[in-house]
Design a protein around this motif. Sequence first.
Motif, PDB file in Angstrom:
ATOM      1  N   PHE A 157       8.176  -3.220   3.669  1.00 35.74           N
ATOM      2  CA  PHE A 157       7.232  -3.899   3.127  1.00 35.74           C
ATOM      3  C   PHE A 157       6.764  -3.373   1.835  1.00 35.74           C
ATOM      4  N   VAL A 158       6.792  -2.050   1.931  1.00 37.41           N
ATOM      5  CA  VAL A 158       6.277  -1.044   0.786  1.00 37.41           C
ATOM      6  C   VAL A 158       7.432  -1.199  -0.350  1.00 37.41           C
ATOM      7  N   SER A 159       8.688  -1.119   0.255  1.00 34.03           N
ATOM      8  CA  SER A 159       9.721  -1.272  -0.673  1.00 34.03           C
ATOM      9  C   SER A 159       9.716  -2.578  -1.620  1.00 34.03           C
ATOM     10  N   MET A 160       9.455  -3.802  -0.753  1.00 35.80           N
ATOM     11  CA  MET A 160       9.290  -4.783  -1.245  1.00 35.80           C
ATOM     12  C   MET A 160       8.012  -5.008  -2.417  1.00 35.80           C
ATOM     13  N   ALA A 161       6.971  -4.601  -1.968  1.00 37.85           N
ATOM     14  CA  ALA A 161       5.805  -4.474  -2.782  1.00 37.85           C
ATOM     15  C   ALA A 161       6.117  -3.634  -4.238  1.00 37.85           C
ATOM     16  N   TRP A 162       6.613  -2.319  -4.030  1.00 39.94           N
ATOM     17  CA  TRP A 162       6.826  -1.512  -4.930  1.00 39.94           C
ATOM     18  C   TRP A 162       8.159  -2.048  -6.146  1.00 39.94           C
ATOM     19  N   ASN A 163       8.897  -3.093  -5.368  1.00 34.89           N
ATOM     20  CA  ASN A 163       9.944  -3.834  -5.974  1.00 34.89           C
ATOM     21  C   ASN A 163      11.276  -2.501  -6.319  1.00 34.89           C
ATOM     22  N   LEU A 164      11.497  -2.017  -5.047  1.00 35.93           N
ATOM     23  CA  LEU A 164      12.234  -0.858  -5.163  1.00 35.93           C
ATOM     24  C   LEU A 164      13.706  -1.456  -4.981  1.00 35.93           C
ATOM     25  N   PRO A 165      14.878  -0.787  -5.821  1.00 34.35           N
ATOM     26  CA  PRO A 165      16.137  -1.324  -5.602  1.00 34.35           C
ATOM     27  C   PRO A 165      16.718  -1.307  -4.197  1.00 34.35           C
ATOM     28  N   GLY A 166      16.240  -0.755  -2.964  1.00 37.19           N
ATOM     29  CA  GLY A 166      16.672  -0.816  -1.770  1.00 37.19           C
ATOM     30  C   GLY A 166      15.690  -0.840  -0.844  1.00 37.19           C
ATOM     31  N   ASN A 167      16.078  -0.652   0.393  1.00 38.42           N
ATOM     32  CA  ASN A 167      15.085  -0.785   1.407  1.00 38.42           C
ATOM     33  C   ASN A 167      14.840   1.041   1.876  1.00 38.42           C
ATOM     34  N   GLU A 168      13.844   1.408   1.595  1.00 38.19           N
ATOM     35  CA  GLU A 168      13.327   2.781   1.867  1.00 38.19           C
ATOM     36  C   GLU A 168      12.811   2.997   3.333  1.00 38.19           C
ATOM     37  N   TRP A 169      12.286   4.280   3.896  1.00 34.25           N
ATOM     38  CA  TRP A 169      11.732   4.531   5.021  1.00 34.25           C
ATOM     39  C   TRP A 169      10.728   5.553   4.594  1.00 34.25           C
ATOM     40  N   THR A 170       9.971   5.774   5.570  1.00 31.44           N
ATOM     41  CA  THR A 170       8.781   6.644   5.464  1.00 31.44           C
ATOM     42  C   THR A 170       9.298   8.089   5.216  1.00 31.44           C
ATOM     43  N   GLY A 171      10.463   8.495   5.556  1.00 29.22           N
ATOM     44  CA  GLY A 171      11.013   9.715   5.158  1.00 29.22           C
ATOM     45  C   GLY A 171      11.161   9.895   3.574  1.00 29.22           C
ATOM     46  N   SER A 172      11.533   8.655   2.934  1.00 26.67           N
ATOM     47  CA  SER A 172      11.934   8.850   1.487  1.00 26.67           C
ATOM     48  C   SER A 172      10.971   7.995   0.415  1.00 26.67           C
ATOM     49  N   LEU A 173      10.003   7.339   0.881  1.00 27.02           N
ATOM     50  CA  LEU A 173       9.148   6.740   0.089  1.00 27.02           C
ATOM     51  C   LEU A 173       8.415   7.751  -1.066  1.00 27.02           C
ATOM     52  N   ASP A 174       8.169   8.978  -0.536  1.00 27.89           N
ATOM     53  CA  ASP A 174       7.290   9.701  -1.163  1.00 27.89           C
ATOM     54  C   ASP A 174       7.980   9.941  -2.566  1.00 27.89           C
ATOM     55  N   LYS A 175       9.277  10.064  -2.701  1.00 23.78           N
ATOM     56  CA  LYS A 175      10.227  10.323  -3.603  1.00 23.78           C
ATOM     57  C   LYS A 175      10.028   9.369  -4.821  1.00 23.78           C
ATOM     58  N   TYR A 176       9.466   7.946  -4.526  1.00 23.46           N
ATOM     59  CA  TYR A 176       9.026   7.353  -5.474  1.00 23.46           C
ATOM     60  C   TYR A 176       7.902   7.197  -5.906  1.00 23.46           C
ATOM     61  N   GLY A 177       6.920   8.209  -5.562  1.00 17.29           N
ATOM     62  CA  GLY A 177       5.520   8.081  -5.939  1.00 17.29           C
ATOM     63  C   GLY A 177       4.987   9.524  -6.226  1.00 17.29           C
ATOM     64  N   ASP A 178       3.705   9.791  -6.663  1.00 14.51           N
ATOM     65  CA  ASP A 178       3.235  10.937  -6.938  1.00 14.51           C
ATOM     66  C   ASP A 178       1.959  11.090  -5.949  1.00 14.51           C
ATOM     67  N   ARG A 179       1.789  12.221  -5.510  1.00 12.69           N
ATOM     68  CA  ARG A 179       0.620  12.406  -4.551  1.00 12.69           C
ATOM     69  C   ARG A 179      -0.562  12.533  -5.443  1.00 12.69           C
ATOM     70  N   ILE A 180      -1.619  11.751  -4.759  1.00 10.43           N
ATOM     71  CA  ILE A 180      -2.847  11.491  -5.388  1.00 10.43           C
ATOM     72  C   ILE A 180      -4.077  12.108  -4.471  1.00 10.43           C
ATOM     73  N   THR A 181      -5.190  11.852  -4.891  1.00  8.51           N
ATOM     74  CA  THR A 181      -6.466  12.314  -4.033  1.00  8.51           C
ATOM     75  C   THR A 181      -6.803  10.888  -3.379  1.00  8.51           C
ATOM     76  N   LYS A 182      -7.811  11.224  -2.512  1.00  7.23           N
ATOM     77  CA  LYS A 182      -8.699   9.521  -1.914  1.00  7.23           C
ATOM     78  C   LYS A 182      -9.439   9.059  -3.046  1.00  7.23           C
ATOM     79  N   ASP A 183     -10.120   9.993  -3.815  1.00 10.85           N
ATOM     80  CA  ASP A 183     -11.001   9.324  -4.803  1.00 10.85           C
ATOM     81  C   ASP A 183     -10.051   8.695  -6.057  1.00 10.85           C
ATOM     82  N   ALA A 184      -9.009   9.046  -6.066  1.00  9.78           N
ATOM     83  CA  ALA A 184      -7.890   8.353  -7.125  1.00  9.78           C
ATOM     84  C   ALA A 184      -7.360   7.059  -6.725  1.00  9.78           C
ATOM     85  N   LEU A 185      -7.422   6.631  -5.452  1.00 10.14           N
ATOM     86  CA  LEU A 185      -6.765   5.589  -4.876  1.00 10.14           C
ATOM     87  C   LEU A 185      -7.138   4.111  -5.477  1.00 10.14           C
ATOM     88  N   GLU A 186      -6.280   3.456  -6.052  1.00 11.57           N
ATOM     89  CA  GLU A 186      -6.452   2.254  -6.531  1.00 11.57           C
ATOM     90  C   GLU A 186      -5.505   1.071  -6.035  1.00 11.57           C
TER      91      GLU A 186
END
Length: 467
Positions: A157-186
């Motif tokens: 579902f997240v792979s779809m919403a982020w329009n990734l080229p393949g189906n990722e899993w929770t062990g690989s999704l972090d490579k497509y993102g940058d870690r942020i804080t709660k206050d920065a969430l949008e």
Amino acid sequence: METPVFEEFDPASDCDCPGCLHWRRVLSPSKAFHHPAAGLRSRLRPAGGTAGTVIVAAAAAALGAGCAVPAVAAPHAPPGPGVPAGDAGDEPTTPQGGKAPLHGPGGRPVKPAQTLRTPTTTRAEIINRAKEWVAAEVPYSMTDYWSDGYRQDCSGFVSMAWNLPGNEWTGSLDKYGDRITKDALEPGDILLFHNPANPENGSHVVIFGGWTDYTHTYYIAYEETRPHARRQATPYAYWSHSDQYVPYRYKGLAADAGDTGTGSTPVTPASSDHPATVFPGAGYFGPGADNKYVTQLGQMLVARGAARFYTSGPGPRWTDADRRATQAFQLAQGWQGADADGLPGPQTWALLVTGKGRSVPASPGTNPAGGTGTVPSTGAAGPPASHGVTGYPGRAMFRPGADNKYVTQLGKQLVKKGFGKYYTTGPGPRWGEADRRNVEAFQRAQGWRGGAADGFPGPETWRRLFS
């Protein structure tokens, strides 16, 4: 955790009668109980299959292993349809597949990590793609793939919403993102829980859709879980294992060109450190809003002649002064009705940022545009009129978190008309669930159903109530 100021209500098709609530809690996650009145679900379109109307229970049985919903919150959490069942300490049993190509094993090979691609997308596009699965009620499956090629589990579902080229899993999704804080969430960011000890069944990921209240204790979560994709108010960071969810922002995120037109999805401003030249989104303004864009709006309005509406500030917390100042500026442009509701849109923002358009006249009650509207003032202005209904102040006055005299006025009239049974105290100026249920009762007494009886007063509800 305190009960949130705002509350989210699931669709009426998810029955909330005592019987259904009881059986949702006692039945195992692989079973489903449906009230006879729940009816049929929407048409489902699995990849490679034909459309057909199915009942959710039948869909779950056909799909086999389902994604068990995570654990329920503490007893003080707001009950309602779709709230996960179980103990708060349970592992989230959300079975998921591993990395896979689009359209399943027969699709394109998975690209190696060194060729990781992050296609450009915007916050609005992420949320809109998530909404499509929610609207279609895409059923959960760790082995099936939807017509767009993405696996029907939480990480797919997240792979779809982020329009990734393949189906990722929770062990690989972090490579497509940058870690942020709660206050920065949008909206469009994710909350990721990857459990290395039990990665397939003890992990989960959801899409952040925006805060439901200014206390930032609840947010709208878009997620794929049993029985199907859903949108639901969720305690931060999740019902269980809250301290293990990590927020991430997609690396390929681009700024939206403006508001999406839905009025509910905030979009990325041009800069997070400097005044925004691009409209940040309707979600940043209105009752309950508390952010730097409200301050920027007020400062621009003061510079355009609206200083008299502020007794202090402007500041980051949205107040009626912001609404009246914004409405005065809109009326100065000759706008009427919904175009002058006191809530800034892309056009209002563009005129303020560029210094174009007419400024608010110095004398209250005059309109340099020559229209029939009047500029609100801090003095004895006439009663508000929206959508041609005298006295109706507009929908913005009755949003969750609203606190104003019109809520009190509405409540007193409901009591006078015999529709005040849900009040235990008051009525008062703070919009609450009792107000909504009393309005809904009045609307149903008019013979209205569905969206016409949602408990939020529109111009026709107001007209009939005060006629």
